[in-house]
Scaffold this motif. Structure first.
Motif, PDB file in Angstrom:
ATOM      1  N   ALA A 107      -6.987 -16.063  18.642  1.00 55.81           N
ATOM      2  CA  ALA A 107      -6.797 -17.275  17.839  1.00 55.81           C
ATOM      3  C   ALA A 107      -5.322 -17.668  17.775  1.00 55.81           C
ATOM      4  N   PHE A 108      -4.430 -16.674  17.666  1.00 61.03           N
ATOM      5  CA  PHE A 108      -3.000 -16.967  17.628  1.00 61.03           C
ATOM      6  C   PHE A 108      -2.438 -17.219  19.022  1.00 61.03           C
ATOM      7  N   VAL A 109      -3.009 -16.568  20.023  1.00 65.65           N
ATOM      8  CA  VAL A 109      -2.590 -16.823  21.402  1.00 65.65           C
ATOM      9  C   VAL A 109      -2.886 -18.276  21.767  1.00 65.65           C
ATOM     10  N   ASN A 110      -4.065 -18.741  21.397  1.00 65.12           N
ATOM     11  CA  ASN A 110      -4.458 -20.118  21.723  1.00 65.12           C
ATOM     12  C   ASN A 110      -3.564 -21.148  21.048  1.00 65.12           C
ATOM     13  N   ARG A 111      -2.946 -20.757  19.948  1.00 67.67           N
ATOM     14  CA  ARG A 111      -2.024 -21.659  19.242  1.00 67.67           C
ATOM     15  C   ARG A 111      -0.579 -21.462  19.695  1.00 67.67           C
ATOM     16  N   GLY A 112      -0.371 -20.597  20.683  1.00 64.12           N
ATOM     17  CA  GLY A 112       0.966 -20.356  21.204  1.00 64.12           C
ATOM     18  C   GLY A 112       1.868 -19.592  20.263  1.00 64.12           C
ATOM     19  N   ALA A 220     -20.150 -13.856  25.812  1.00 62.56           N
ATOM     20  CA  ALA A 220     -20.574 -15.257  25.886  1.00 62.56           C
ATOM     21  C   ALA A 220     -21.137 -15.698  24.541  1.00 62.56           C
ATOM     22  N   LEU A 221     -21.928 -14.823  23.916  1.00 62.25           N
ATOM     23  CA  LEU A 221     -22.461 -15.131  22.586  1.00 62.25           C
ATOM     24  C   LEU A 221     -21.340 -15.187  21.567  1.00 62.25           C
ATOM     25  N   MET A 222     -20.441 -14.222  21.610  1.00 61.24           N
ATOM     26  CA  MET A 222     -19.343 -14.179  20.649  1.00 61.24           C
ATOM     27  C   MET A 222     -18.449 -15.415  20.760  1.00 61.24           C
ATOM     28  N   ASN A 223     -18.284 -15.929  21.989  1.00 62.88           N
ATOM     29  CA  ASN A 223     -17.406 -17.078  22.211  1.00 62.88           C
ATOM     30  C   ASN A 223     -18.118 -18.414  22.039  1.00 62.88           C
ATOM     31  N   GLY A 224     -19.377 -18.383  21.591  1.00 63.07           N
ATOM     32  CA  GLY A 224     -20.106 -19.618  21.352  1.00 63.07           C
ATOM     33  C   GLY A 224     -20.679 -20.250  22.592  1.00 63.07           C
ATOM     34  N   GLU A 225     -20.703 -19.509  23.710  1.00 62.11           N
ATOM     35  CA  GLU A 225     -21.165 -20.062  24.981  1.00 62.11           C
ATOM     36  C   GLU A 225     -22.644 -19.784  25.245  1.00 62.11           C
ATOM     37  N   MET A 226     -23.287 -19.057  24.346  1.00 63.25           N
ATOM     38  CA  MET A 226     -24.685 -18.678  24.522  1.00 63.25           C
ATOM     39  C   MET A 226     -25.413 -18.935  23.206  1.00 63.25           C
ATOM     40  N   ALA A 227     -26.637 -19.401  23.300  1.00 66.27           N
ATOM     41  CA  ALA A 227     -27.405 -19.742  22.101  1.00 66.27           C
ATOM     42  C   ALA A 227     -28.012 -18.497  21.464  1.00 66.27           C
ATOM     43  N   TYR A 228     -28.128 -18.527  20.149  1.00 61.96           N
ATOM     44  CA  TYR A 228     -28.793 -17.441  19.439  1.00 61.96           C
ATOM     45  C   TYR A 228     -30.304 -17.472  19.668  1.00 61.96           C
ATOM     46  N   THR A 229     -30.790 -18.576  20.188  1.00 58.51           N
ATOM     47  CA  THR A 229     -32.213 -18.687  20.521  1.00 58.51           C
ATOM     48  C   THR A 229     -32.473 -18.409  21.995  1.00 58.51           C
ATOM     49  N   ASP A 230     -31.446 -17.989  22.731  1.00 56.43           N
ATOM     50  CA  ASP A 230     -31.603 -17.673  24.152  1.00 56.43           C
ATOM     51  C   ASP A 230     -32.605 -16.532  24.322  1.00 56.43           C
ATOM     52  N   ALA A 231     -33.434 -16.640  25.352  1.00 57.15           N
ATOM     53  CA  ALA A 231     -34.460 -15.625  25.599  1.00 57.15           C
ATOM     54  C   ALA A 231     -33.869 -14.245  25.860  1.00 57.15           C
ATOM     55  N   ALA A 232     -32.606 -14.199  26.303  1.00 57.22           N
ATOM     56  CA  ALA A 232     -31.972 -12.905  26.586  1.00 57.22           C
ATOM     57  C   ALA A 232     -31.833 -12.050  25.331  1.00 57.22           C
ATOM     58  N   ASP A 385     -15.917 -16.214  15.912  1.00 54.72           N
ATOM     59  CA  ASP A 385     -15.280 -17.064  14.902  1.00 54.72           C
ATOM     60  C   ASP A 385     -15.609 -16.542  13.498  1.00 54.72           C
ATOM     61  N   PRO A 386     -14.646 -16.524  12.581  1.00 51.58           N
ATOM     62  CA  PRO A 386     -14.897 -15.967  11.241  1.00 51.58           C
ATOM     63  C   PRO A 386     -16.074 -16.595  10.505  1.00 51.58           C
ATOM     64  N   ASP A 387     -16.241 -17.916  10.600  1.00 52.48           N
ATOM     65  CA  ASP A 387     -17.363 -18.562   9.920  1.00 52.48           C
ATOM     66  C   ASP A 387     -18.684 -18.198  10.586  1.00 52.48           C
ATOM     67  N   ARG A 417     -23.857 -21.971  15.091  1.00 52.81           N
ATOM     68  CA  ARG A 417     -23.074 -21.882  16.336  1.00 52.81           C
ATOM     69  C   ARG A 417     -22.729 -23.278  16.857  1.00 52.81           C
ATOM     70  N   ARG A 418     -23.683 -24.177  16.882  1.00 50.48           N
ATOM     71  CA  ARG A 418     -23.444 -25.509  17.421  1.00 50.48           C
ATOM     72  C   ARG A 418     -22.458 -26.293  16.551  1.00 50.48           C
ATOM     73  N   ARG A 419     -22.511 -26.063  15.262  1.00 49.02           N
ATOM     74  CA  ARG A 419     -21.557 -26.743  14.371  1.00 49.02           C
ATOM     75  C   ARG A 419     -20.155 -26.194  14.538  1.00 49.02           C
ATOM     76  N   ILE A 420     -20.030 -24.870  14.545  1.00 46.93           N
ATOM     77  CA  ILE A 420     -18.699 -24.250  14.596  1.00 46.93           C
ATOM     78  C   ILE A 420     -18.021 -24.463  15.939  1.00 46.93           C
ATOM     79  N   PHE A 421     -18.784 -24.332  17.020  1.00 43.87           N
ATOM     80  CA  PHE A 421     -18.202 -24.470  18.345  1.00 43.87           C
ATOM     81  C   PHE A 421     -18.299 -25.905  18.865  1.00 43.87           C
ATOM     82  N   LYS A 422     -18.707 -26.830  17.968  1.00 46.22           N
ATOM     83  CA  LYS A 422     -18.706 -28.265  18.254  1.00 46.22           C
ATOM     84  C   LYS A 422     -19.488 -28.597  19.521  1.00 46.22           C
TER      85      LYS A 422
END
Length: 423
Positions: A107-112, A220-232, A385-387, A417-422
């Protein structure tokens, strides 16, 4: 060397933080660093343990003698530091600060706000001794900190309870199911857990997801790139529900904290417990010799082995005034003899593999176990993400108490997930 104390309040995460005794730093052979023109290195830490403070004080004093550079260490209350760092990294940054690796670092790296220290990594050849834990401080192939003390999560048990009841450490899922039946036959709860504080339930999700979907999908899940409803994720919750329905876990676990659940293990009322080595604090001193560590059972044998290894870390802020001095201090702090002295008394697991053996057999067992690990995650509430983490912790606890609500829980988490990761 100047050491300043700023507030002092113990916190619930004290057990995940590094602790240490007196520094055993060897002074011989440490060259005078090329920072003679710099008059001071400032450090901010957030240690509530007196031994950690003393260790950092000794290491700073030793560095000061070797380099001729003054070191000022400001120690903050752990919880207050979580807020303060957001401000001081922007204005008034120290030259070195202690924090967390993984997503909280990112989070701090992304903000430089954290400096790229890949040059120090290469110069000191840290990748050779850090192995899989390098990833905890790496973003897009670059390193932004050094991992310090860690907690390897796994299954803890009493050797005497296993001996008395003819139990064996479960290596596979089938072994685990058989272990549970044998425990119940002996009047033991197979697995002690307390989910009153929410986070212990997340450890079960993480461990099973790593063993069913692997590290990349987990992230991928942690970074918001995968759905919590994914069959995996279906087999993850299927396995978890199987344990719940077979009565593996402490009844009424939502009423207990981890300390109380740990006491059940210490009192020979349970077979195992999925936690970090800080479970030791639930044991009387005379029983600690019985406490033993084992990895979480394998579920899919075709996957490489991935583990939860929560790591604190140390960084150079991007806005530091003396980055050269900060690098020299980090290289000194990170010498095996210094890092070992810093970690020893609290039983934290060293991230580098060339430290001398610990006096603590649990630490040595964790170090040996890490040698066969292909990669590590942190812990659910550190990796996402904390939220999102807060919503997930609530959902996992609810699932353990009411597994029939699985569908609604996952739909709710997916909406979060969809709200937080927009998305």
């Amino acid at each position: 060397m100047t050491f300043k104390w700023i507030e002092r309040t113990p916190t619930r995460r004290t057990f995940l933080k590094s602790a240490a005794g007196l520094s055993a730093a060897a002074m011989g052979g440490f060259p005078a660093p090329a920072i003679a023109q710099s008059s001071e290195v400032t450090v901010i830490s957030a240690e509530s343990n007196a031994n950690v403070q003393e260790a950092l004080r000794r290491i700073a004093a030793d560095f000061e003698k070797a380099s001729g550079t003054k070191v000022t260490v400001n120690n903050m209350d752990h919880e207050a530091h979580k807020t303060a760092i957001r401000n001081y990294l922007v204005a008034g940054a120290p030259d070195v600060c202690f924090w967390f690796s993984g997503n909280r670092m990112r989070a701090f790296v992304n903000r430089g706000l954290f400096d790229d220290i890949s040059d120090l990594f290469e110069k000191e050849r840290y990748a050779d001794v850090l192995g899989a834990t390098t990833g905890a401080v790496t973003v897009d192939g670059k390193q932004y900190g050094l991992p310090t003390g860690g907690t390897l999560w796994g299954m803890f048990y009493r050797k005497d309870v296993f001996d008395q009841n003819g139990l064996a450490v479960p290596a596979t899922w089938d072994d685990f199911l058989a272990f549970g039946e044998k425990c119940k036959g002996a009047g033991l709860v197979p697995v002690s857990i307390g989910t009153k504080d929410l986070w212990p339930a997340a450890g079960w999700f993480d461990q099973m997801n790593l063993r069913i979907n692997g590290l990349d999908r987990h992230f991928a899940l942690m970074n918001g790139e995968m759905a919590y409803t994914d069959a995996a994720l279906t087999p993850v919750f299927d396995h978890w529900e199987e344990l719940i329905k077979q009565g593996f876990f402490t009844p009424d676990h939502t009423s207990f904290g981890w300390q109380e659940a740990g006491a059940f293990l210490a009192q020979k009322r349970a077979g195992m417990m999925n936690l970090g080595a800080f479970v030791r604090y639930a044991f009387p001193e005379e029983d600690l010799g019985q406490l033993t560590f084992a990895p979480f059972p394998t579920i899919d044998a075709s996957l490489s082995r991935y583990e939860e290894f929560s790591l604190n870390s140390v960084h150079i802020p991007a806005n530091a005034k003396n980055k050269a001095g900060g690098r020299e201090f980090l290289s000194f702090f990170y010498k095996p003899e210094n890092l070992a002295a810093y970690l020893e008394p609290a039983g934290n697991v060293p991230p580098r593999n060339d430290l001398p053996a610990s006096k603590d057999p649990l630490v040595n067992a964790a170090v040996e176990s890490l040698k066969t690990v292909a990669g590590t995650s942190q812990y659910y509430d550190r990796d996402t993400d904390p939220d999102m983490a807060q919503a997930g912790l609530v959902g996992f606890q609810e699932f353990m108490a009411r597994p029939e609500r699985r569908g609604a829980i996952l739909e709710r988490l997916e909406g979060t997930r969809r709200r937080i990761f927009k998305l």
